[in-house]
Design an enzyme around this catalytic site. Structure first.
Site, short mmCIF file in Angstrom:
data_model
loop_
_atom_site.label_atom_id
_atom_site.label_comp_id
_atom_site.label_asym_id
_atom_site.label_seq_id
_atom_site.Cartn_x
_atom_site.Cartn_y
_atom_site.Cartn_z
N GLY A 126 0.83 -1.20 0.00
CA GLY A 126 0.00 0.00 0.00
C GLY A 126 0.86 1.25 0.00
O GLY A 126 2.04 1.20 0.36
N CYS B 279 5.26 -6.09 1.72
CA CYS B 279 5.57 -4.66 1.70
C CYS B 279 4.88 -3.95 2.86
O CYS B 279 5.26 -4.13 4.00
CB CYS B 279 5.18 -4.07 0.34
N TYR B 280 3.85 -3.13 2.61
CA TYR B 280 3.12 -2.48 3.70
C TYR B 280 2.62 -3.52 4.69
O TYR B 280 2.60 -3.29 5.91
CB TYR B 280 1.95 -1.67 3.15
N HIS C 109 7.97 -7.64 -3.49
CA HIS C 109 6.70 -8.09 -4.07
C HIS C 109 6.90 -9.40 -4.85
O HIS C 109 7.37 -9.38 -6.00
CB HIS C 109 6.14 -7.03 -5.00
N GLU D 239 4.59 -11.16 -6.12
CA GLU D 239 3.52 -11.32 -7.10
C GLU D 239 3.86 -10.75 -8.47
O GLU D 239 3.19 -11.09 -9.46
CB GLU D 239 2.22 -10.68 -6.58
N ASP E 179 -16.38 -10.53 -22.97
CA ASP E 179 -16.98 -10.44 -21.64
C ASP E 179 -18.50 -10.59 -21.70
O ASP E 179 -19.08 -11.44 -21.03
CB ASP E 179 -16.62 -9.12 -20.97
N LYS F 37 -9.27 -11.07 -17.12
CA LYS F 37 -9.58 -11.29 -18.53
C LYS F 37 -9.12 -12.67 -19.01
O LYS F 37 -9.83 -13.33 -19.77
CB LYS F 37 -8.92 -10.20 -19.38
#
Length: 516
Positions: free
Chosen positions: A56, A83-84, A172, A174, A230, A372
């Site tokens: 964050g 992180c945060y 991070h 991710e 979609d 997506k």
């Protein structure tokens, strides 16, 4: 999703939060994002098998910084702070935090300084590249924690307390820039939290169809069908669940690509037995956009008009109670603070703006929690052909946000013809499937040119072609120069009113994929 093991990501405002959820799902584990402010009782009712605290932009040292209910840390559910999330864990449990003079952003070399199951199986036993994006850092770990990783500038880059089932990373895992980030996350999921994988698109289709059938009952639903992946998947899921209780409405708003109306209606009528109504509302949309140049006002005008058309069509059908939309995760995260979390609002989007009370319809958004690429997997599960599955994303406001500035029929037609050439060249060179999205943009300026012996003063077309995985981040595509040259030559020679073509080489962030 009731029978699946669930991982909850608590959102502290990071633009990477959705990437954590994506990585967890790629591991075959069902994940949900919830705001960090979620009450402990509400979170406990979800029965999470593991909890991940996102990064964050705030500082835990600020008085108004986001936090979480301390009760959550007493449950013994495995927790991973990123992180945060790491700084917050340390702050709440008695560690020491300090503010950095400069924010660290970019790659760093992680040195492993302790043994932890979290780092098992990494390619390099001692060091590997990680991605940093932080201001504060931990100076002293809480009691019971050990330091298991550091970098040249961050003495405490990873900490662990297996006894309390808590692990934390300053970097991070991710993001793709971190080497073996997936290995680290999978170690947390499967070796530490012992989560059982079970999230597949086949299970999603089965559970979603059952949920839709139960929720809707004998009511009727209207679905806005644009022809994009979609809305098409939404329509097919609903058709599978409730059959002829669904009415699909295709609205021609005058902002479509060349030949789009004929292509969409022709395909759906040929391959699926859907109730399909085509509405020609071009004059209504375009008349309301006359003179409007502000991007947000364009979006809102189109959104309100879109809903108005649906309201009228709904009035013609008895027992309509629901409006179906193809809202996705990126729509939600970029449009509003996700489920009340502190993420920064980037732009509004009419798909998630809510419905006016006068419409008196409830919203059905079966794809709201999907990325997506997951929607494309669902499409394959439902039997859609590749050319529909891999059709490039097209924004809800259509060409209105690719005609920069004033919208007129003449400017729309210039853009349609230029964009048609871009699509043709991408298909002809097999680059259409290689890129995430490719399109033309009409700029609000004219430049001097020379054609033959004459001086010209005509429009400029920008080409926007990007690579991405989920539209949350994107990089401009290094398209071969000969393809760009052919696109430029064809546009200038075949589209009347254009004498210059430029290529957009900006990435997201800091830019967005669309220009407006």
């Amino acid at each position: 999703m009731e029978n699946l093991d669930r991982v909850v990501i608590l959102d502290f405002g990071s633009q990477y939060t959705q990437l954590i959820a994506r990585r967890v799902r790629e591991a075959g584990v069902y994940s949900e994002i919830h705001p960090c402010s979620i009450p402990a009782a509400e979170l406990k009712a979800l029965e999470p098998k593991a909890i991940i605290l996102s990064g964050g932009p705030a500082s835990v040292l600020d008085a108004d910084s986001p936090t979480l209910d301390p009760e959550i840390l007493s449950w013994g559910v495995p927790v991973l702070g990123i992180c945060y999330g790491m700084q917050l864990l340390s702050h709440m449990l008695g560690g020491c935090i300090s503010k950095a003079t400069d924010r660290e952003y970019g790659r760093a070399d992680l040195e492993l300084t302790g043994t932890t199951i979290l780092f098992e199986g990494l390619r390099d036993a001692d060091r590997h590249k990680v991605w940093m994006s932080h201001g504060d850092h931990v100076d002293a770990v809480p009691d019971g924690f050990s330091v298991v990783g550091c970098t040249a500038s961050v003495p405490i880059a990873a900490m662990a307390c297996p006894e309390r089932k808590m692990w934390a990373l300053q970097f991070h895992p991710e993001v793709a820039h971190t080497d073996d980030g997936t290995v680290i996350l999978n170690n947390f999921l499967f070796k530490i939290a012992k989560v059982r994988p079970g999230w597949t698109m086949a299970s999603f289709v089965e559970s979603t169809v059952a949920d839709l059938r139960e929720k809707i009952g004998d009511a009727r639903v209207i679905c806005g069908l644009s022809g994009g992946i979609d809305s098409t998947v939404v329509a097919l899921l609903l058709h599978k669940a409730i059959g002829k209780q669904l009415t699909c409405i295709f609205v021609d708003n005058g902002l479509l690509r060349a030949g789009e109306r004929e292509e969409v209606i022709g395909y759906l009528e040929e391959h699926f037995d859907l109730n399909l109504v085509a509405v020609d509302a071009q004059e209504r949309f375009l008349s309301r956009l006359v003179g409007e140049q502000d991007p947000e006002k364009k979006r809102k005008t189109i959104g309100y008009t879109f809903i108005e058309v649906f309201d009228e069509e709904a009035g013609k059908i008895e027992n309509v109670k629901y409006l179906a939309q193809g809202t996705l995760y990126p729509d939600v995260i970029e449009s509003v603070s996700f489920k009340g979390g502190p993420s920064v609002v980037i732009k509004s989007h009419h798909n998630v703006g809510g419905l006016p009370e006068k419409m008196n319809l409830s919203l059905v958004e079966p794809l709201r929690e999907l990325f997506k690429d997951e929607v494309r997997k669902v499409a394959a599960e439902l039997g859609l052909p590749d050319y529909i599955i891999w059709r490039h994303p097209f924004p809800g406001p259509g060409l209105a946000i690719r005609v920069i500035g004033e919208i007129t029929p003449e400017r729309l037609e210039i853009l349609r013809q230029a964009d048609r050439i871009v699509q043709q060249e991408l298909h002809a060179t097999d680059w259409y499937r290689k890129v995430w999205q490719g399109f033309a943009v009409l700029l609000p300026l004219k430049t001097v040119g020379v054609m033959g012996d004459d001086r010209t003063y005509e429009h400029v077309i920008a080409l926007r072609i990007v690579d991405s995985l989920d539209a949350m981040t994107a990089d401009w595509t290094r398209l071969p120069p000969e393809i760009l040259a052919r696109m430029s030559s064809r546009i200038i020679n075949e589209v009347k009113g254009v004498n210059r073509v430029v290529f957009d080489i900006s990435s997201k962030p800091p830019s967005t994929i669309e220009w407006e």
